[in-house]
Design an enzyme around this catalytic site. Structure first.
Site, PDB file in Angstrom:
ATOM      1  N   TYR A  50      20.832  -3.078 -16.414  1.00  0.00           N
ATOM      2  CA  TYR A  50      19.968  -2.249 -17.293  1.00  0.00           C
ATOM      3  C   TYR A  50      20.708  -2.016 -18.593  1.00  0.00           C
ATOM      4  O   TYR A  50      20.214  -2.286 -19.583  1.00  0.00           O
ATOM      5  CB  TYR A  50      19.485  -0.906 -17.059  1.00  0.00           C
ATOM      6  CG  TYR A  50      18.432  -1.367 -15.480  1.00  0.00           C
ATOM      7  CD1 TYR A  50      18.109  -2.683 -15.125  1.00  0.00           C
ATOM      8  CD2 TYR A  50      18.337  -0.216 -14.677  1.00  0.00           C
ATOM      9  CE1 TYR A  50      17.434  -2.658 -13.828  1.00  0.00           C
ATOM     10  CE2 TYR A  50      17.761  -0.425 -13.411  1.00  0.00           C
ATOM     11  CZ  TYR A  50      17.359  -1.587 -13.121  1.00  0.00           C
ATOM     12  OH  TYR A  50      16.721  -1.785 -11.758  1.00  0.00           O
ATOM     13  N   THR A  94       0.707  -1.399  -0.007  1.00  0.00           N
ATOM     14  CA  THR A  94       0.087   0.005   0.031  1.00  0.00           C
ATOM     15  C   THR A  94       0.844   1.366  -0.084  1.00  0.00           C
ATOM     16  O   THR A  94       0.367   2.403  -0.128  1.00  0.00           O
ATOM     17  CB  THR A  94      -0.963   0.098   1.358  1.00  0.00           C
ATOM     18  OG1 THR A  94      -0.216  -0.002   2.460  1.00  0.00           O
ATOM     19  CG2 THR A  94      -1.798  -1.116   1.181  1.00  0.00           C
ATOM     20  N   GLY A  95       2.192   1.246   0.198  1.00  0.00           N
ATOM     21  CA  GLY A  95       3.096   2.373   0.443  1.00  0.00           C
ATOM     22  C   GLY A  95       3.107   2.792  -1.425  1.00  0.00           C
ATOM     23  O   GLY A  95       2.757   2.042  -2.383  1.00  0.00           O
ATOM     24  N   ILE A 132      13.865  -5.677  -1.637  1.00  0.00           N
ATOM     25  CA  ILE A 132      14.336  -4.620  -2.535  1.00  0.00           C
ATOM     26  C   ILE A 132      15.074  -3.251  -1.555  1.00  0.00           C
ATOM     27  O   ILE A 132      15.673  -2.629  -2.013  1.00  0.00           O
ATOM     28  CB  ILE A 132      12.964  -3.680  -2.952  1.00  0.00           C
ATOM     29  CG1 ILE A 132      12.450  -4.928  -4.027  1.00  0.00           C
ATOM     30  CG2 ILE A 132      13.437  -2.649  -3.718  1.00  0.00           C
ATOM     31  CD1 ILE A 132      13.219  -5.275  -5.159  1.00  0.00           C
ATOM     32  N   GLU A 139      16.950  -0.879   0.975  1.00  0.00           N
ATOM     33  CA  GLU A 139      18.549  -0.585   1.180  1.00  0.00           C
ATOM     34  C   GLU A 139      18.628  -0.176   2.412  1.00  0.00           C
ATOM     35  O   GLU A 139      17.855   0.462   3.039  1.00  0.00           O
ATOM     36  CB  GLU A 139      18.930   0.229  -0.013  1.00  0.00           C
ATOM     37  CG  GLU A 139      18.342   1.463  -0.393  1.00  0.00           C
ATOM     38  CD  GLU A 139      19.002   2.212  -1.309  1.00  0.00           C
ATOM     39  OE1 GLU A 139      20.059   2.527  -1.341  1.00  0.00           O
ATOM     40  OE2 GLU A 139      17.881   2.655  -2.382  1.00  0.00           O
ATOM     41  N   HIS A 181      27.237   1.378  -3.620  1.00  0.00           N
ATOM     42  CA  HIS A 181      26.627   0.354  -3.048  1.00  0.00           C
ATOM     43  C   HIS A 181      27.580   0.221  -1.556  1.00  0.00           C
ATOM     44  O   HIS A 181      28.661   0.467  -1.561  1.00  0.00           O
ATOM     45  CB  HIS A 181      26.739  -1.353  -3.559  1.00  0.00           C
ATOM     46  CG  HIS A 181      25.668  -1.278  -4.693  1.00  0.00           C
ATOM     47  ND1 HIS A 181      25.977  -2.000  -5.773  1.00  0.00           N
ATOM     48  CD2 HIS A 181      24.715  -0.635  -4.748  1.00  0.00           C
ATOM     49  CE1 HIS A 181      25.048  -1.938  -6.548  1.00  0.00           C
ATOM     50  NE2 HIS A 181      24.148  -1.220  -5.835  1.00  0.00           N
ATOM     51  N   GLU A 203      31.553  -5.716  -9.333  1.00  0.00           N
ATOM     52  CA  GLU A 203      32.043  -4.571  -8.826  1.00  0.00           C
ATOM     53  C   GLU A 203      33.272  -4.621  -7.724  1.00  0.00           C
ATOM     54  O   GLU A 203      33.425  -5.814  -7.097  1.00  0.00           O
ATOM     55  CB  GLU A 203      30.922  -3.589  -8.488  1.00  0.00           C
ATOM     56  CG  GLU A 203      30.266  -3.786  -7.232  1.00  0.00           C
ATOM     57  CD  GLU A 203      28.990  -3.088  -6.881  1.00  0.00           C
ATOM     58  OE1 GLU A 203      28.628  -2.347  -7.846  1.00  0.00           O
ATOM     59  OE2 GLU A 203      28.654  -3.008  -5.971  1.00  0.00           O
TER      60      GLU A 203
END
Length: 283
Positions: A158, A17-18, A95, A97, A245, A208
């Site tokens: 991406y 709902t966020g 998801i 972070e 990150h 990375e």
């Protein structure tokens, strides 16, 4: 075949709902992901894009048992939300972070005890192309094919996927393992799954700087049966400075791009100098 998820995978969304949860629930549903319920405490009885919302994961599981939960919750609530999902037999895509390392360790330990998979945290998620998407990846760049991708970097994923698709190199499953120091499934775990997936013929690893995951992965690849191409981000990063990150930091000479590239090359793995070179190395 694909790895981890397919068109039969059933998903619940914690934090549906966020703003972010609702936005990406809509996009995942439009992609064809079988989202059966949302979970937000004190919001039970509502709907999000036609999907029923429950107060607890148990209520959602009693309604229609799912396979995965994706978490769109603030970092301070991520551990309790993850534990709730794991206690109800759900694999996780986290998801969120900024989760404290101690909390992430607790989540991974609990998942291991329950023999469940965790993707992330700090991940864009996972997509089995034209079948199921659990995450925030932009759907339009993916084309179905035979290249599997495992990545620590969302943005580079991406960029490279877009180049592959434009050059008619479609993807089977694309997995973002997350950029934090403590994560669930890693390069090696995903490589084992891809090795058994007959639909995946070639694999791209996007690594990375920081940590020793790439170095350990290179050692694992010494006797690997499928063709692998690697790209390592952060070649120009200065020591002891975090780059993006939380896990992308070089310290005491460990985790440099050079050390990772050399390890892969020492076992015969081709390493792209630029993201755009991945296409050439795959052909």
């Amino acid at each position: 075949m694909t790895i981890l998820i397919d068109k039969k995978t059933k998903v619940i969304v914690q934090g549906a709902t966020g703003h972010q949860g609702s936005f990406h629930t809509k996009l995942m549903k439009e992609y064809g992901t079988n989202i059966i319920a949302g979970v937000t405490p004190k919001k039970g009885g509502q709907e999000v894009h036609g999907i029923p919302v429950f107060n607890t994961v148990k209520e959602a599981q009693d309604f229609n048992p799912a396979d995965y939960s994706i978490l769109f919750v603030p970092a301070r609530f991520a551990k309790s939300a993850a534990f709730e999902a794991l206690d109800n037999g759900l694999n996780l895509v986290i998801i969120s972070e900024g989760i404290p390392i101690h909390d992430s360790i607790g989540i991974m330990n609990k998942a291991k005890e329950n023999a469940l998979t965790v993707i992330g945290p700090n991940t864009p998620g996972i997509i089995s192309v034209n079948e199921c998407k659990i995450g925030i990846m932009p759907s339009h760049i993916f084309k179905k094919g035979k290249v599997g991708i495992i990545s620590r970097s969302g943005t580079l994923t991406y960029e490279i996927v877009n180049e592959l698709s434009k050059n008619k190199l479609g993807q089977s499953t694309v997995l973002g393992i997350g950029g934090d120091p403590v994560i669930g499934i890693d390069f090696i775990g995903a490589l084992k799954l891809f090795e058994e997936d007959h639909r995946t013929e070639k694999i791209v690893i996007i690594g990375e700087i920081g940590g020793d995951l790439e170095e350990r992965t290179a050692k694992f690849l010494k006797n690997y049966s499928k063709y692998v191409v690697v790209y390592i981000a952060g070649r120009t990063a200065p020591p002891d400075k975090r780059m993006g990150h939380a896990g992308a930091i070089i310290s005491a000479g460990i985790g440099t791009a050079k050390s990772k590239i050399n390890k892969f090359m020492s076992v015969g793995i081709k390493v792209a100098q630029l993201p755009s070179e991945v296409v050439r190395l795959l052909k």
